[in-house]
Design an enzyme around this catalytic site. Structure first.
Site, short mmCIF file in Angstrom:
data_model
loop_
_atom_site.label_atom_id
_atom_site.label_comp_id
_atom_site.label_asym_id
_atom_site.label_seq_id
_atom_site.Cartn_x
_atom_site.Cartn_y
_atom_site.Cartn_z
CG ASN A 69 -2.03 -1.02 1.12
OD1 ASN A 69 -2.36 -1.47 0.03
ND2 ASN A 69 -2.59 -1.40 2.26
CB VAL A 70 3.50 2.48 2.26
CG1 VAL A 70 4.42 3.71 2.33
CG2 VAL A 70 2.55 2.46 3.44
CB VAL A 81 6.10 8.14 14.80
CG1 VAL A 81 5.28 8.49 16.04
CG2 VAL A 81 7.51 7.75 15.22
NE ARG A 89 7.25 -11.05 1.22
CZ ARG A 89 6.33 -10.88 2.15
NH1 ARG A 89 5.06 -11.12 1.87
NH2 ARG A 89 6.65 -10.47 3.35
CD GLU A 95 -2.81 -5.56 8.56
OE1 GLU A 95 -3.01 -6.51 7.77
OE2 GLU A 95 -2.41 -4.43 8.21
CB ILE A 130 0.83 13.17 12.23
CG1 ILE A 130 -0.64 12.80 12.00
CG2 ILE A 130 0.93 14.29 13.25
CD1 ILE A 130 -1.29 12.17 13.20
CE LYS A 183 2.81 3.40 14.67
NZ LYS A 183 1.39 3.48 14.29
CE LYS A 194 4.13 0.00 12.74
NZ LYS A 194 3.35 0.17 11.51
#
Length: 433
Positions: A15-16, A132, A47, A190, A136, A205, A105
């Site tokens: 996703n990121v 974190v 992968r 998840e 933000i 975090k 993290k």
């Protein structure tokens, strides 16, 4: 004249990673203008390279180590997740003098010291704003904007899954299991939600925030942790009657022990928060962090704490900084660990408590229960009894008390004949009395 491109390797296309690649590609001209040189994606580690991944097939590789080692890669973006494989790849990149941006993290909470040492030795940059609180900005304000101030406390809601669950329970009156299932259906939880609901994600975090805020290396193992799986709809209903709500909080603060020693505390647990506190109104999957500094006072950062696009925003902010440093010959901030403060054990922490217990409905119960609190100098603020007969429930809210004294009190309550069982023990944060 076009400057020499800065080569970027992206490790991970979830996703990121997908959002990082998309935004980089769609806004290439803007990034070049902001940096002074074009960014070029040299490769994307996945992968499996089969199937349509929405990117040029020639960029895909299933050999991340080879990609990291390429001479035309200047910056490595790690968004794989996990610890062991990313650790090796990030260390390899840093040792070769390549800048690293990571959103990991769990990796940072365990190995910040090792990674920071490698970055310092090779004069490479290590950025991790996205690790974190998603989009933000918290890490950079702590490391740079408040570098001239003394930070005394950092506290906040840093896990969107648990905040969504607790907010939904509070709004609907549904129980934990039902709300967790709904969070899973909506994509907020998840398939295995343990890392979120048991507080591991928030603890990682908290370790990062405490390390930065207090110039001391703190790992996830130093963080006291409790999750939300034991929170009941009754707890939330009682919280409302006390003009509170319940939030999973990550709290990092300076404390002074009874012997006058300065220590730090890093802890994660569900807590009652007064409705007038700014964190009480942070609902759904949003995150918020409140920083208290001596000169700046109270600062609050609020926004999307997770998700592909928000997290990619933080990753790309770090990427621009690292790329500018490559282009202009600068360097990002180094790890600050000079303070070397010790982490206080949880038993030394002073806070207020909410204790809910099922009791026998007969004369003398309140006096017997109150005596156990008094024996350990735990002062009672309020007492409420709800229901009667076999369903009688006694709720006690204390004044400030040491965690060790409260733990001893709860253990003794469990042994009383008049106490059927202690149902819930929660802290009350955001007050000082």
């Amino acid at each position: 004249m076009t400057s020499k491109p800065i080569g970027v390797a992206v490790l991970g296309l979830g996703n990121v990673g997908s959002e990082v690649v998309r935004i980089l590609t769609e806004n290439a001209e803007d990034f070049e203008a902001r940096i002074g040189a074009p960014l070029e994606i040299r490769g994307i580690a996945v992968r499996r390279v089969d199937g349509d991944r929405g990117v040029p097939a020639e960029l895909l590789t299933d050999d991340p180590a080879e990609l990291v080692g390429r001479d035309d890669v200047d910056i490595v973006v790690e968004v794989l997740g996990g610890i062991d494989i990313p650790r090796k790849l990030v260390l390899s990149a840093l040792e070769k003098g390549k800048s690293v941006i990571t959103a990991n993290k769990a990796l940072l909470a365990e190995y910040t010291g090792e990674l920071a040492d490698a970055a310092e030795k090779s004069r490479a940059d290590l950025y991790f704003e996205a690790a974190v609180a998603g989009a933000i900005p918290v890490v950079r304000p702590l490391m740079q904007s408040l570098a001239g101030d003394r930070v005394n406390k950092v506290a906040g809601i840093v896990n969107g899954t648990t905040n969504f669950i607790l907010s939904a329970m509070d709004e609907t009156g549904a129980d934990y299991a039902e709300t967790l299932a709904e969070a899973g259906r909506l994509g907020y939880a998840e398939a295995d939600p343990t890392a979120d609901v048991e507080g591991y994600d928030a603890a990682s975090k908290a370790a990062i925030l405490a390390s930065i805020a207090f110039h001391t290396r703190v790992t996830a193992g130093d963080v006291y942790r409790e999750g939300i799986s034991k929170i009941t709809s009754d707890d939330l209903e009682t919280a409302k009657s006390l003009d509170c709500t319940i939030k999973l909080l990550a709290i990092c603060e300076r404390i002074v022990t009874a012997k006058g020693k300065e220590r730090i505390s890093a802890r994660v647990y569900p807590a009652l928060v007064p409705l007038e506190h700014p964190l009480a109104s942070v609902n759904g999957a949003f995150n918020a962090v409140v920083v208290e500094a001596e000169a700046a006072g109270r600062l609050m950062f609020y926004g999307q704490g997770a998700g592909g696009a928000p997290t990619a925003s933080a990753v790309l902010g770090d990427l621009v900084m690292a790329a500018r440093n490559k282009f202009y010959g600068g360097r990002g901030p180094l790890e600050s660990k000079y303070a070397k403060l010790k982490v206080a054990p949880m038993g030394d922490i002073l806070t207020r408590y909410y204790v809910s217990m099922q009791v026998a409905d007969k004369p003398g119960v309140l006096a017997t229960v109150a005596a156990e609190f008094s024996k350990r100098d735990v002062s009672i603020s309020t007492v409420r009894q709800q229901g009667s007969g076999d369903g009688a429930r006694l709720v006690v809210v204390t004044h400030l008390a040491a965690d060790s004294a409260l733990s001893e009190t709860v253990a003794s309550l469990e042994q009383l004949d008049v106490v059927v069982h202690v149902a819930s023990v929660l802290r009350l944060e955001g007050t000082t009395v």
